[in-house]
Write a protein that holds these residues in place. Structure first.
Motif, PDB file in Angstrom:
ATOM      1  N   ALA A  47     -23.400   3.227  11.764  1.00 48.61           N
ATOM      2  CA  ALA A  47     -23.414   4.578  11.195  1.00 48.61           C
ATOM      3  C   ALA A  47     -22.922   5.574  12.242  1.00 48.61           C
ATOM      4  O   ALA A  47     -23.218   5.441  13.431  1.00 48.61           O
ATOM      5  N   LYS A  48     -22.149   6.565  11.795  1.00 46.80           N
ATOM      6  CA  LYS A  48     -21.677   7.599  12.699  1.00 46.80           C
ATOM      7  C   LYS A  48     -21.336   8.831  11.882  1.00 46.80           C
ATOM      8  O   LYS A  48     -21.176   8.771  10.661  1.00 46.80           O
ATOM      9  N   THR A  49     -21.236   9.970  12.542  1.00 46.60           N
ATOM     10  CA  THR A  49     -20.748  11.180  11.899  1.00 46.60           C
ATOM     11  C   THR A  49     -19.504  11.632  12.652  1.00 46.60           C
ATOM     12  O   THR A  49     -19.410  11.478  13.870  1.00 46.60           O
ATOM     13  N   ILE A  50     -18.543  12.171  11.898  1.00 48.63           N
ATOM     14  CA  ILE A  50     -17.282  12.599  12.496  1.00 48.63           C
ATOM     15  C   ILE A  50     -16.882  13.950  11.940  1.00 48.63           C
ATOM     16  O   ILE A  50     -17.321  14.348  10.852  1.00 48.63           O
ATOM     17  N   LYS A  51     -16.050  14.645  12.688  1.00 51.31           N
ATOM     18  CA  LYS A  51     -15.478  15.878  12.173  1.00 51.31           C
ATOM     19  C   LYS A  51     -14.424  15.525  11.120  1.00 51.31           C
ATOM     20  O   LYS A  51     -13.684  14.559  11.292  1.00 51.31           O
ATOM     21  N   PRO A  52     -14.324  16.290  10.050  1.00 54.35           N
ATOM     22  CA  PRO A  52     -13.388  15.948   8.968  1.00 54.35           C
ATOM     23  C   PRO A  52     -11.937  16.296   9.304  1.00 54.35           C
ATOM     24  O   PRO A  52     -11.346  17.209   8.730  1.00 54.35           O
ATOM     25  N   GLU A  53     -11.364  15.564  10.257  1.00 58.04           N
ATOM     26  CA  GLU A  53      -9.971  15.799  10.635  1.00 58.04           C
ATOM     27  C   GLU A  53      -9.061  14.973   9.738  1.00 58.04           C
ATOM     28  O   GLU A  53      -9.327  13.791   9.478  1.00 58.04           O
ATOM     29  N   LEU A  54      -7.976  15.580   9.281  1.00 56.69           N
ATOM     30  CA  LEU A  54      -7.091  14.914   8.319  1.00 56.69           C
ATOM     31  C   LEU A  54      -6.352  13.734   8.941  1.00 56.69           C
ATOM     32  O   LEU A  54      -5.791  12.907   8.212  1.00 56.69           O
ATOM     33  N   THR A  55      -6.345  13.620  10.260  1.00 56.94           N
ATOM     34  CA  THR A  55      -5.662  12.496  10.919  1.00 56.94           C
ATOM     35  C   THR A  55      -6.545  11.254  11.030  1.00 56.94           C
ATOM     36  O   THR A  55      -6.080  10.206  11.453  1.00 56.94           O
ATOM     37  N   THR A  56      -7.824  11.371  10.665  1.00 58.82           N
ATOM     38  CA  THR A  56      -8.746  10.242  10.793  1.00 58.82           C
ATOM     39  C   THR A  56      -8.321   9.100   9.875  1.00 58.82           C
ATOM     40  O   THR A  56      -7.945   9.319   8.722  1.00 58.82           O
ATOM     41  N   ARG A  57      -8.409   7.866  10.376  1.00 63.27           N
ATOM     42  CA  ARG A  57      -8.072   6.673   9.603  1.00 63.27           C
ATOM     43  C   ARG A  57      -9.365   5.929   9.261  1.00 63.27           C
ATOM     44  O   ARG A  57     -10.284   5.850  10.083  1.00 63.27           O
ATOM     45  N   PHE A  58      -9.426   5.356   8.081  1.00 60.83           N
ATOM     46  CA  PHE A  58     -10.592   4.606   7.626  1.00 60.83           C
ATOM     47  C   PHE A  58     -10.152   3.201   7.245  1.00 60.83           C
ATOM     48  O   PHE A  58      -9.115   3.028   6.604  1.00 60.83           O
ATOM     49  N   ASP A  59     -10.965   2.197   7.614  1.00 65.18           N
ATOM     50  CA  ASP A  59     -10.576   0.821   7.324  1.00 65.18           C
ATOM     51  C   ASP A  59     -11.316   0.292   6.097  1.00 65.18           C
ATOM     52  O   ASP A  59     -12.121   0.989   5.474  1.00 65.18           O
ATOM     53  N   GLU A  60     -11.059  -0.982   5.779  1.00 60.86           N
ATOM     54  CA  GLU A  60     -11.626  -1.601   4.581  1.00 60.86           C
ATOM     55  C   GLU A  60     -13.131  -1.826   4.699  1.00 60.86           C
ATOM     56  O   GLU A  60     -13.803  -2.046   3.698  1.00 60.86           O
ATOM     57  N   GLU A  61     -13.668  -1.802   5.929  1.00 63.75           N
ATOM     58  CA  GLU A  61     -15.085  -2.100   6.132  1.00 63.75           C
ATOM     59  C   GLU A  61     -15.995  -0.937   5.757  1.00 63.75           C
ATOM     60  O   GLU A  61     -17.206  -1.092   5.697  1.00 63.75           O
ATOM     61  N   MET A  62     -15.423   0.250   5.488  1.00 65.86           N
ATOM     62  CA  MET A  62     -16.240   1.425   5.204  1.00 65.86           C
ATOM     63  C   MET A  62     -16.912   1.289   3.834  1.00 65.86           C
ATOM     64  O   MET A  62     -16.265   0.966   2.832  1.00 65.86           O
ATOM     65  N   VAL A  63     -18.251   1.519   3.794  1.00 60.45           N
ATOM     66  CA  VAL A  63     -18.986   1.432   2.535  1.00 60.45           C
ATOM     67  C   VAL A  63     -19.563   2.789   2.105  1.00 60.45           C
ATOM     68  O   VAL A  63     -19.893   2.980   0.934  1.00 60.45           O
TER      69      VAL A  63
ATOM     70  N   ARG B 259       0.858  -1.191   0.000  1.00 56.54           N
ATOM     71  CA  ARG B 259       0.000   0.000   0.000  1.00 56.54           C
ATOM     72  C   ARG B 259       0.890   1.236   0.000  1.00 56.54           C
ATOM     73  O   ARG B 259       1.984   1.224   0.555  1.00 56.54           O
ATOM     74  N   ILE B 260       0.428   2.289  -0.641  1.00 61.25           N
ATOM     75  CA  ILE B 260       1.154   3.560  -0.594  1.00 61.25           C
ATOM     76  C   ILE B 260       0.823   4.242   0.729  1.00 61.25           C
ATOM     77  O   ILE B 260      -0.340   4.389   1.088  1.00 61.25           O
ATOM     78  N   PHE B 261       1.851   4.645   1.466  1.00 57.94           N
ATOM     79  CA  PHE B 261       1.643   5.260   2.776  1.00 57.94           C
ATOM     80  C   PHE B 261       1.367   6.752   2.652  1.00 57.94           C
ATOM     81  O   PHE B 261       1.860   7.414   1.738  1.00 57.94           O
ATOM     82  N   ASP B 262       0.594   7.238   3.591  1.00 58.43           N
ATOM     83  CA  ASP B 262       0.434   8.675   3.749  1.00 58.43           C
ATOM     84  C   ASP B 262       1.581   9.189   4.613  1.00 58.43           C
ATOM     85  O   ASP B 262       2.073   8.494   5.492  1.00 58.43           O
ATOM     86  N   ASP B 263       2.014  10.404   4.327  1.00 59.30           N
ATOM     87  CA  ASP B 263       3.084  11.007   5.126  1.00 59.30           C
ATOM     88  C   ASP B 263       2.491  11.585   6.411  1.00 59.30           C
ATOM     89  O   ASP B 263       1.505  12.317   6.376  1.00 59.30           O
ATOM     90  N   ILE B 264       3.124  11.253   7.511  1.00 65.22           N
ATOM     91  CA  ILE B 264       2.636  11.699   8.823  1.00 65.22           C
ATOM     92  C   ILE B 264       3.548  12.804   9.329  1.00 65.22           C
ATOM     93  O   ILE B 264       4.763  12.626   9.412  1.00 65.22           O
ATOM     94  N   GLU B 265       2.954  13.951   9.639  1.00 68.99           N
ATOM     95  CA  GLU B 265       3.727  15.041  10.223  1.00 68.99           C
ATOM     96  C   GLU B 265       3.752  14.861  11.735  1.00 68.99           C
ATOM     97  O   GLU B 265       2.714  14.870  12.400  1.00 68.99           O
ATOM     98  N   ALA B 266       4.961  14.699  12.254  1.00 68.50           N
ATOM     99  CA  ALA B 266       5.120  14.396  13.681  1.00 68.50           C
ATOM    100  C   ALA B 266       4.487  15.462  14.567  1.00 68.50           C
ATOM    101  O   ALA B 266       3.881  15.159  15.595  1.00 68.50           O
ATOM    102  N   THR B 267       4.591  16.720  14.156  1.00 72.84           N
ATOM    103  CA  THR B 267       4.073  17.809  14.999  1.00 72.84           C
ATOM    104  C   THR B 267       2.555  17.771  15.114  1.00 72.84           C
ATOM    105  O   THR B 267       1.990  18.331  16.055  1.00 72.84           O
ATOM    106  N   LYS B 268       1.880  17.106  14.155  1.00 73.13           N
ATOM    107  CA  LYS B 268       0.417  17.066  14.198  1.00 73.13           C
ATOM    108  C   LYS B 268      -0.110  15.930  15.071  1.00 73.13           C
ATOM    109  O   LYS B 268      -1.272  15.942  15.460  1.00 73.13           O
ATOM    110  N   VAL B 269       0.724  14.942  15.346  1.00 75.06           N
ATOM    111  CA  VAL B 269       0.232  13.780  16.087  1.00 75.06           C
ATOM    112  C   VAL B 269       0.903  13.619  17.450  1.00 75.06           C
ATOM    113  O   VAL B 269       0.504  12.766  18.237  1.00 75.06           O
TER     114      VAL B 269
END
Length: 881
Positions: free
Chosen positions: A706-722, A476-486
């Motif tokens: 079902a859920k609603t979330i704030k659109p934060e760029l650090t959010t991770r999504f798994d394969e189960e999402m439809v 899989r192609i990785f996303d770049d993680i900025e250390a200061t954000k996490v």
């Protein structure tokens, strides 16, 4: 007398003192040592993929092979007949081969590559050659032999390996002046690549690690020098306060991984409650989080600060013609496959020669017995006469033979026993000859079609030995993680504004914010100076600090509003700017550089807010207006170095905030990148829409949650999402699901009732499953019915779900879809919906998601329209007093 003795000793020392040059010896000896380490210890050979110690172990195991297990201690002792090193090095090398689960069939405790546990002592564990090793490693008739180090034994120069073994097992070694690191690859993929190469087609190879995990091979560079593979642990969220690691990166163990997590926790990079290691045959590391910590951010932090993500630099170095050569994995596979083809060809040629020899002697034996040539020797008295008589007796019958009869052939005929001659069966002899002719024809066919024969050989290997050798590492192609954000901000930042100090040790001073030791701090002072510096215990910035905050790189949304006086009695200017990039610890002058310049008003606005302020002037001379309002929304956002627009040329008494501002930036446009399964603002993937501060995302998973979330760029999504889309509060969700207890499909339509709560909307029964989900206003489903026995199948139904059922609560069961048996349900194109909400309207085709919005109409009266070109140099004034 004493002086005479001292002089004699000095003379004696001078005679003994000689200059011995070691340059030549050092050069020769070091070169010999370096060559030995490279060729005979650390780097594998291209022909078989083995280092010398590995080759000698495999040769010793073949010497001892009787189909039963041997003690590893015995194998090690036997290998010492060939290997000029100690038993420890042989034992360790053998354990490494055994742990790769390809060539050695192991028994006992051979250690654990997941936990790093060592194998038991060699006297306690046993081994034998695997069936795969017996098939691909050995062929004594092809093997080139050489004397062992002491001259007592013969050992193979190279084993005739008929498989890309080097790429399957991988290899690591550190020599003198160079090293090698060939990563392991997948068994099936190597065979498929070999077949493609044999057929003249292109192929690609990527590593596959025995520990599993996830790998980003975008910079693999074919395994050549300069390439890089990023590997990550497979981390998932068990519940809202627990993370679980089920696979670890190659090159780590569960022990080293846990140690790195604990160190990161101690340093404050991450925050965990406790960690459990339940690893046995499979990896299971549970990470328990405090209730206030985000699991998504923690996963990113684990990748950023621990061994949950590693970078591996491959380096394909092999021995070719007694020289170290750097090759990519594609070239290694091509050479290995070509070598396998040559070995198979030579084996066929040897087999053909053997079959032809068998056919020749079987034919000669038949002639000898059937024509009773043996009677010709009855009168002969000498051995030479016997040979000559047989030769003469055979000549009339040997015209059809493929070669001449030699003296050795005749000698073999004389060795045939009388019992065999008396029981000779002509029919059986002919059957044997015909069978040999059939085998010869088959071998010749294989030689004429050697590529097809090699392809079939590889296919047979895959069929016989490919079970349970599927790919373990996900690519899989990785996303770049900025250390200061996490990073977890577990330190407090303080400021002494008057004296001009910021730091974490100024606990008696004014508290600013929480921070971490890798953060940068941005500071502004009253004289218009800006500086960005790293968080430290105590740093001097400059006296009269007016603003301190954590600096975010490439932050286009934080806008600074500033009014300053140019010099001691100069004009007053206004400017708006963002700070996106800087040089750390460098002072930036935001004024025009004149002495005694001063900032009169300053605000930092995280979402580009533009407030209204009231400017009070000093009553000097004939000034008519001593008070007016200034709206920052009418000031363009420009670079930090611009002069700004003139506010007034009179002396300002004070400036007061009149009205809080609203954002002058467009809503953020957010995309979803399916490749890395992350949100972004870089226009990668599918556009989800424009988001303001209160907007949320709707997420629905395959298990009916079902859920609603704030659109934060650090959010991770798994394969189960439809479903992933912008949430519209009043837009109903339609679902068809299977209810196992009633054995029926049910339809329901519902709204998200509690945006902050994750809720399951299908049955809690473990066999319940979601069949269809739609967020359209008027979804249409097609129901395909099962054909009953002996009856015609019912025609398909098209159902408008909006008419079929009204909107109910999220926990409602819903309405039964049908009583008939259903074969499948398809979602069709929805009925067009005319009353589209404002939130769902197509956005403008605007590439810059953060473009400034300025007032279209400038207030009349005291505020006049300004030419943008002339505003930067202050002529004319923005305000007319």
């Amino acid at each position: 007398m004493e002086e005479h003795q001292e002089g004699a000793q000095e003379e004696q020392f001078e005679k003994k003192e000689e200059l011995i040059r070691v340059t030549g010896m050092y050069k020769d000896w070091f070169l010999d040592y370096a060559s030995y380490v490279i060729l005979e210890r650390a780097v594998p050979a291209i022909e078989d993929g083995f280092k010398p110690v590995q080759r000698r172990i495999m040769h010793s195991m073949k010497d001892l092979d009787d189909g039963r297990y041997n003690k590893v201690a015995n194998i090690v002792g036997h290998t010492m007949q060939y290997h000029p090193h100690g038993d420890a090095s042989i034992g360790d090398a053998m354990v490494q081969i055994g742990q790769k689960d390809l060539l050695i069939d192991t028994q006992g405790n051979w250690g654990n590559i997941l936990t790093g546990d060592r194998a038991a002592a060699p006297r306690y564990i046993e081994a034998r050659l695997s069936k795969f090793a017996l098939e691909v490693l050995y062929s004594p008739k092809l093997t080139e032999w050489q004397l062992s180090y002491d001259g007592r034994k013969n050992e193979p120069v190279n084993l005739p390996v008929k498989f890309p073994l080097l790429l399957a097992q991988g290899a690591e070694g550190i020599a003198v002046g160079l090293s090698t690191r060939v990563l392991p690859h997948n068994f099936h993929e190597l065979i498929e690549a070999s077949i493609l190469h044999l057929r003249g087609k292109k192929f690609k190879l990527f590593p596959d690690f025995p520990t599993g995990g996830v790998a980003d091979i975008s910079n693999y560079n074919d395994g050549l020098r300069g390439g890089k593979v990023r590997v990550r642990a497979k981390i998932s969220q068990l519940d809202k306060n627990t993370l679980v690691i089920n696979e670890i990166p190659y090159g780590t163990t569960t022990t080293s991984l846990i140690d790195s997590i604990l160190k990161a926790n101690d340093k404050g990079k991450i925050k965990i409650k406790k960690i459990e290691d339940n690893t046995a045959a499979e990896v299971e590391i549970l990470i328990h989080l405090p209730s206030s910590i985000s699991p998504d951010k923690t996963i990113d932090a684990l990748f950023a600060f621990t061994q949950c993500e590693n970078s591996i630099s491959p380096l394909g170095c092999v021995i070719i013609d007694h020289k170290p050569i750097f090759l990519g994995v594609s070239e290694i596979l091509r050479r290995s496959t070509d070598h396998t083809l040559e070995l198979l060809k030579r084996e066929l040629e040897i087999k053909l020669n053997e079959l032809e020899e068998q056919w020749h002697f079987a034919s000669l034996e038949r002639i000898f017995i059937e024509n009773r040539v043996y009677r010709e020797i009855e009168e002969e008295e000498t051995w030479e006469g016997v040979i000559r008589a047989i030769d003469e007796g055979l000549k009339p019958f040997t015209k059809h033979l493929k070669r001449e009869v030699t003296e050795e052939d005749i000698i073999r005929l004389t060795e045939i026993r009388i019992k065999r001659i008396s029981k000779f069966d002509i029919d059986k002899a002919q059957q044997k000859i015909e069978a040999l002719e059939g085998e010869i024809a088959q071998v010749k066919h294989h030689l004429d079609n050697i590529v097809d024969f090699a392809v079939d050989y590889f296919k047979k290997l895959k069929k016989d030995y490919g079970q349970d050798r599927e790919r373990k590492t996900e690519l899989r192609i990785f996303d770049d993680i900025e250390a200061t954000k996490v990073v977890i901000r577990n330190t407090k930042l303080y400021v002494n504004r008057k004296e001009g100090f910021v730091g974490t040790s100024l606990k008696k001073e004014e508290y600013v914010t929480d921070c971490s030791d890798i953060d940068d701090v941005i500071c502004f002072t009253a004289d218009g100076t800006m500086m960005v510096t790293k968080v430290d215990s105590k740093t001097f910035i400059g006296k009269d600090i007016i603003h301190v905050a954590i600096f975010k790189k490439k932050d286009k949304r934080t806008i600074y509003n500033m009014i300053y006086r140019d010099g001691k009695g100069g004009n007053v200017y206004v400017k708006r700017f963002a700070v996106t990039s800087i040089t750390r610890d460098r002072e930036y002058d935001l004024t025009q550089g004149k002495k005694d310049s001063k900032v009169l008003y300053f605000s930092a606005n995280p979402n580009g807010e533009a407030e209204v302020v009231t400017v009070f002037l000093r009553q000097v001379g004939s000034i008519r207006k001593v008070k007016f309002d200034l709206d920052f929304a009418e000031v363009l956002i420009k670079g930090r170095n611009v002069k700004g627009n003139i506010v007034t040329k009179y002396s300002v008494k004070r400036i007061e905030l009149k009205e809080e501002g609203v954002s002058t930036l467009k809503p953020r446009r957010i995309w979803f990148d399916e490749t890395v399964k992350r949100l972004n603002v870089d226009e990668r993937g599918e556009l989800l829409g424009e988001f303001r501060g209160e907007d949320r995302l709707l997420v629905i998973t395959q298990d009916g949650v079902a859920k609603t979330i704030k659109p934060e760029l650090t959010t991770r999504f798994d394969e189960e999402m439809v479903v992933l889309e912008k949430w519209v509060k009043d837009k109903p969700i339609s679902a068809i699901y299977w209810e196992p207890e009633k054995e029926r499909y049910y339809v329901k339509r519902f709204l998200i009732e509690n945006p902050d709560k994750e809720e399951k909307f299908i049955s809690e029964h473990p066999d319940s499953f979601l069949e269809v989900i739609s967020t359209d206003y008027y979804p249409v489903a097609e129901v395909v019915y099962t054909k009953p026995k002996g009856k015609e199948r019912r025609e398909n139904d098209e159902i408008n779900l909006e008419e079929f059922i009204s909107v109910k609560g999220i926990k409602a069961l819903g309405n039964q879809l049908t009583t008939e048996k259903v074969n499948q349900i398809n979602l069709l194109d929805p009925i067009p919906y005319e009353g589209q909400n404002e939130d769902e309207e197509d956005t403008e085709d605007e590439t810059d998601s953060e473009k400034d919005i300025t007032a279209e109409d400038i207030k009349s009266g005291e505020i006049k329209k300004v030419d943008k070109k002339s505003s930067s140099d202050g002529q004319p004034s923005l305000f007319d007093e």
